[in-house]
Design a protein around this motif. Structure first.
Motif, PDB file in Angstrom:
ATOM      1  N   THR A 182       2.083  11.951  -0.817  1.00 22.33           N
ATOM      2  CA  THR A 182       2.441  13.329  -0.468  1.00 22.33           C
ATOM      3  C   THR A 182       3.930  13.578  -0.654  1.00 22.33           C
ATOM      4  N   ASN A 183       4.749  12.675  -0.142  1.00 23.39           N
ATOM      5  CA  ASN A 183       6.196  12.846  -0.229  1.00 23.39           C
ATOM      6  C   ASN A 183       6.683  12.789  -1.668  1.00 23.39           C
ATOM      7  N   ALA A 184       6.145  11.836  -2.447  1.00 25.47           N
ATOM      8  CA  ALA A 184       6.620  11.643  -3.811  1.00 25.47           C
ATOM      9  C   ALA A 184       6.158  12.756  -4.750  1.00 25.47           C
ATOM     10  N   GLU A 216      -0.470   5.675   5.504  1.00 30.28           N
ATOM     11  CA  GLU A 216       0.819   5.420   4.848  1.00 30.28           C
ATOM     12  C   GLU A 216       0.723   5.637   3.339  1.00 30.28           C
ATOM     13  N   PHE A 217      -0.408   5.247   2.738  1.00 30.73           N
ATOM     14  CA  PHE A 217      -0.618   5.495   1.306  1.00 30.73           C
ATOM     15  C   PHE A 217      -0.545   6.990   1.025  1.00 30.73           C
ATOM     16  N   PHE A 218      -1.301   7.766   1.797  1.00 31.73           N
ATOM     17  CA  PHE A 218      -1.350   9.206   1.547  1.00 31.73           C
ATOM     18  C   PHE A 218      -0.025   9.887   1.890  1.00 31.73           C
ATOM     19  N   VAL A 222       0.835  -1.208   0.000  1.00 33.97           N
ATOM     20  CA  VAL A 222       0.000   0.000   0.000  1.00 33.97           C
ATOM     21  C   VAL A 222       0.870   1.259   0.000  1.00 33.97           C
ATOM     22  N   GLU A 223       1.868   1.289   0.854  1.00 35.11           N
ATOM     23  CA  GLU A 223       2.750   2.459   0.927  1.00 35.11           C
ATOM     24  C   GLU A 223       3.496   2.684  -0.384  1.00 35.11           C
ATOM     25  N   ASP A 224       4.038   1.616  -0.953  1.00 34.59           N
ATOM     26  CA  ASP A 224       4.838   1.766  -2.169  1.00 34.59           C
ATOM     27  C   ASP A 224       3.988   2.122  -3.384  1.00 34.59           C
ATOM     28  N   VAL A 225       2.746   1.650  -3.433  1.00 35.57           N
ATOM     29  CA  VAL A 225       1.849   2.096  -4.498  1.00 35.57           C
ATOM     30  C   VAL A 225       1.581   3.593  -4.333  1.00 35.57           C
TER      31      VAL A 225
END
Length: 195
Positions: A143-145, A137-139, A68-71
């Motif tokens: 946000t960071n990317a 974590e997804f958001f 989820v985080e990496d997607v």
């Protein structure tokens, strides 16, 4: 206008491929190995009118966190690529979305400065095999990317499924607004001249 991105993100934990067309019609082809997450990304594409293909293979034998985080990271990178120098975009987007008992506000700015404010009470720890603590974590990854300022606030709701789904759909609508082109804007929408 042909605002598209194709990218792959491969780590020891995940292998992700994404194809994104911002100016699409909401067509999607999603396979993350996590049923509820597929459902959220399908709604995201359809309601944002983004054409989206996602293929994700992650270490689901551990849990859904890395997938989820990496997607989220890869999708944020795809949006950043697709809007390139941000010339002509409206930059800001917001939406308040109702879904049955749930009401969620999403507001964002393609500011170039990543910041996430996430205010929600997700009472159910899982939805199918999807751990609800990974929603944030997804958001955060996105946000960071994408280097956006993102505020997500649950205004009402008891049903966790409805709350999370309202988040993804409101996020899509806000992104559609923010990435929209306004022909009156010359360069980027900033007094600094850069974003």
């Amino acid at each position: 206008m042909n605002r598209m991105a194709e990218l792959e993100r491969c780590t020891a934990e995940t292998d992700i491929a994404i194809e994104l067309r911002i100016d699409g019609s909401g067509e999607y082809d999603i396979d993350t190995g996590v049923g509820f997450f597929n459902h959220m990304l399908e709604g995201f594409a359809r309601h944002g009118l983004f054409d989206l293909l996602v293929r994700a293979h992650g270490d689901l034998e551990v849990d859904t966190h890395h997938t989820v985080e990496d997607v989220g990271i890869a999708l944020g990178e795809a949006f950043a690529q697709a809007i390139d120098d941000k010339e002509g975009i409206k930059r800001f987007g917001y939406f308040i979305l109702p879904m049955d008992d749930a009401l969620v506000l999403v507001s964002l700015d393609f500011s170039g400065r990543p910041y996430l404010a996430f205010d929600a009470n997700l009472k159910s720890p899982t939805l199918g095999t999807f751990e609800t603590e990974t929603v944030r974590e997804f958001f955060q990854g996105f946000t960071n990317a994408a280097k956006i300022n993102l505020h997500i606030k649950q205004l009402a709701g008891e049903n966790t499924h409805h709350i999370v789904e309202a988040m993804f759909k409101a996020f899509a609508k806000a992104l559609d607004m923010a990435t929209g082109i306004d022909e009156r804007i010359e360069g980027v929408l900033s007094t600094k001249g850069v974003l």
